[in-house]
Scaffold this motif. Sequence first.
Motif, mmCIF file in Angstrom:
data_model
loop_
_atom_site.group_PDB
_atom_site.id
_atom_site.type_symbol
_atom_site.label_atom_id
_atom_site.label_comp_id
_atom_site.label_asym_id
_atom_site.label_seq_id
_atom_site.Cartn_x
_atom_site.Cartn_y
_atom_site.Cartn_z
ATOM 1 N N ASN A 14 0.750 -1.242 -0.100
ATOM 2 C CA ASN A 14 -0.123 -0.065 -0.093
ATOM 3 C C ASN A 14 0.904 1.177 -0.108
ATOM 4 O OD1 ASN A 14 -1.875 1.916 0.472
ATOM 5 N ND2 ASN A 14 -3.085 1.086 2.089
ATOM 6 N N GLU A 15 1.407 1.681 -1.229
ATOM 7 C CA GLU A 15 2.396 2.610 -1.238
ATOM 8 C C GLU A 15 1.831 3.948 -0.942
ATOM 9 O OE1 GLU A 15 4.554 2.160 -4.989
ATOM 10 O OE2 GLU A 15 4.836 0.058 -4.501
ATOM 11 N N ALA A 16 0.794 4.365 -1.362
ATOM 12 C CA ALA A 16 0.115 5.574 -1.061
ATOM 13 C C ALA A 16 -0.083 5.932 0.461
ATOM 14 C CB ALA A 16 -1.361 5.656 -1.772
ATOM 15 N N SER A 17 -0.460 4.820 1.248
ATOM 16 C CA SER A 17 -0.606 5.018 2.642
ATOM 17 C C SER A 17 0.964 5.138 3.270
ATOM 18 C CB SER A 17 -1.266 3.927 3.400
ATOM 19 O OG SER A 17 -2.638 4.184 3.442
ATOM 20 N N LEU A 18 1.688 4.344 2.784
ATOM 21 C CA LEU A 18 3.130 4.512 3.380
ATOM 22 C C LEU A 18 3.697 6.005 2.984
ATOM 23 C CD1 LEU A 18 4.561 0.931 2.343
ATOM 24 C CD2 LEU A 18 4.015 1.702 4.565
ATOM 25 N N ARG A 19 3.471 6.517 1.543
ATOM 26 C CA ARG A 19 4.034 7.783 1.547
ATOM 27 C C ARG A 19 3.257 8.942 2.485
ATOM 28 N NH1 ARG A 19 3.484 5.838 -3.667
ATOM 29 N NH2 ARG A 19 1.704 7.099 -4.119
ATOM 30 N N LEU A 20 1.946 8.608 2.560
ATOM 31 C CA LEU A 20 1.120 9.621 3.254
ATOM 32 C C LEU A 20 1.622 9.815 4.870
ATOM 33 C CD1 LEU A 20 -2.752 9.902 3.512
ATOM 34 C CD2 LEU A 20 -1.182 9.934 5.589
ATOM 35 N N LEU A 21 1.969 8.598 5.457
ATOM 36 C CA LEU A 21 2.233 8.555 6.808
ATOM 37 C C LEU A 21 3.576 9.080 6.750
ATOM 38 C CD1 LEU A 21 0.599 5.002 7.924
ATOM 39 C CD2 LEU A 21 -0.103 7.284 8.562
ATOM 40 N N GLY A 22 4.478 8.554 5.803
ATOM 41 C CA GLY A 22 6.152 9.212 5.858
ATOM 42 C C GLY A 22 5.965 10.776 5.820
ATOM 43 N N ARG A 23 4.908 11.266 5.201
ATOM 44 C CA ARG A 23 4.840 12.999 4.926
ATOM 45 C C ARG A 23 4.669 13.495 6.359
ATOM 46 N NH1 ARG A 23 2.282 11.711 0.308
ATOM 47 N NH2 ARG A 23 0.212 12.240 1.036
ATOM 48 N N ILE A 24 3.815 12.990 7.314
ATOM 49 C CA ILE A 24 3.361 13.329 8.441
ATOM 50 C C ILE A 24 4.207 12.958 9.533
ATOM 51 C CG2 ILE A 24 0.905 13.768 7.405
ATOM 52 C CD1 ILE A 24 -0.001 11.679 9.408
ATOM 53 N N GLY A 25 5.346 12.367 9.318
ATOM 54 C CA GLY A 25 6.166 11.785 10.404
ATOM 55 C C GLY A 25 6.468 10.594 10.976
ATOM 56 N N PHE A 26 5.685 9.750 10.175
ATOM 57 C CA PHE A 26 5.721 8.062 10.862
ATOM 58 C C PHE A 26 7.086 7.794 10.089
ATOM 59 C CE2 PHE A 26 1.309 8.896 11.618
ATOM 60 C CZ PHE A 26 1.212 7.905 12.495
ATOM 61 N N ALA A 27 7.735 6.793 11.102
ATOM 62 C CA ALA A 27 8.819 6.202 10.478
ATOM 63 C C ALA A 27 8.647 4.715 10.502
ATOM 64 C CB ALA A 27 9.882 6.379 11.359
ATOM 65 N N HIS A 28 9.282 3.906 9.785
ATOM 66 C CA HIS A 28 9.156 2.478 9.705
ATOM 67 C C HIS A 28 10.044 1.623 10.800
ATOM 68 C CE1 HIS A 28 10.580 -1.429 7.620
ATOM 69 N NE2 HIS A 28 9.565 -1.727 7.972
ATOM 70 N N VAL A 29 9.441 0.834 11.629
ATOM 71 C CA VAL A 29 9.954 0.213 12.691
ATOM 72 C C VAL A 29 10.488 -1.094 12.297
ATOM 73 C CG1 VAL A 29 9.917 -0.100 15.090
ATOM 74 C CG2 VAL A 29 8.833 2.052 14.122
ATOM 75 N N ARG A 30 9.506 -1.846 11.944
ATOM 76 C CA ARG A 30 9.717 -3.248 11.692
ATOM 77 C C ARG A 30 8.688 -3.699 10.553
ATOM 78 N NH1 ARG A 30 6.080 -6.594 14.944
ATOM 79 N NH2 ARG A 30 5.205 -5.162 16.431
#
Length: 167
Positions: free
Chosen positions: A133-149
């Motif tokens: 789900n690339e769209a949600s991953l990009r959206l969340l990255g833009r608002i400060g979420f970081a991939h943890v695991r």
Amino acid sequence: MPPALRTPRLLLDAYTPQDEEDFVALFQDTRVSRWVGDGPAAEADDRALFGRIFTKVYAQDLFDVWAVRRGGRLAGHAEIKRTDAVDGHEIVYALAPEAWGSGLGTELAEALVAYGFDVLGLTEVHATVAARNEASLRLLGRIGFAHVRDIEEDDGGLTRVLTRPAR
């Protein structure tokens, strides 16, 4: 019942019984449901899920779940809830395809994050997103979420765990 939340273009408020047909239509749309929970479900299952919002979630005050409205019409679904998958609170959101690409997803996700920090007093908020789900991953990255695991699912798919700390 969750408190109503307003963003510049959206109203998040409690579901009403009159929302059932729109709720079912949202989750029967495979463009939406393929990214939510275990994926597309039978219509009867979506109707049962809608019923549980009233009989369990609201009745027992289990967690906050909202109808997302735009211009008075149901445009999506939103939740913030404790989950063991991330050992914390996770945001969950879905928008109808006609709302995609207009910035409403960002507006919605930011409202959920702010609610988690400002109302629930959380120190971090999580999201679990299918790796495809690339769209949600990009959206969340833009608002400060970081991939943890990553979580490997039973079907071989990957779910990304993302975290945003309070600032």
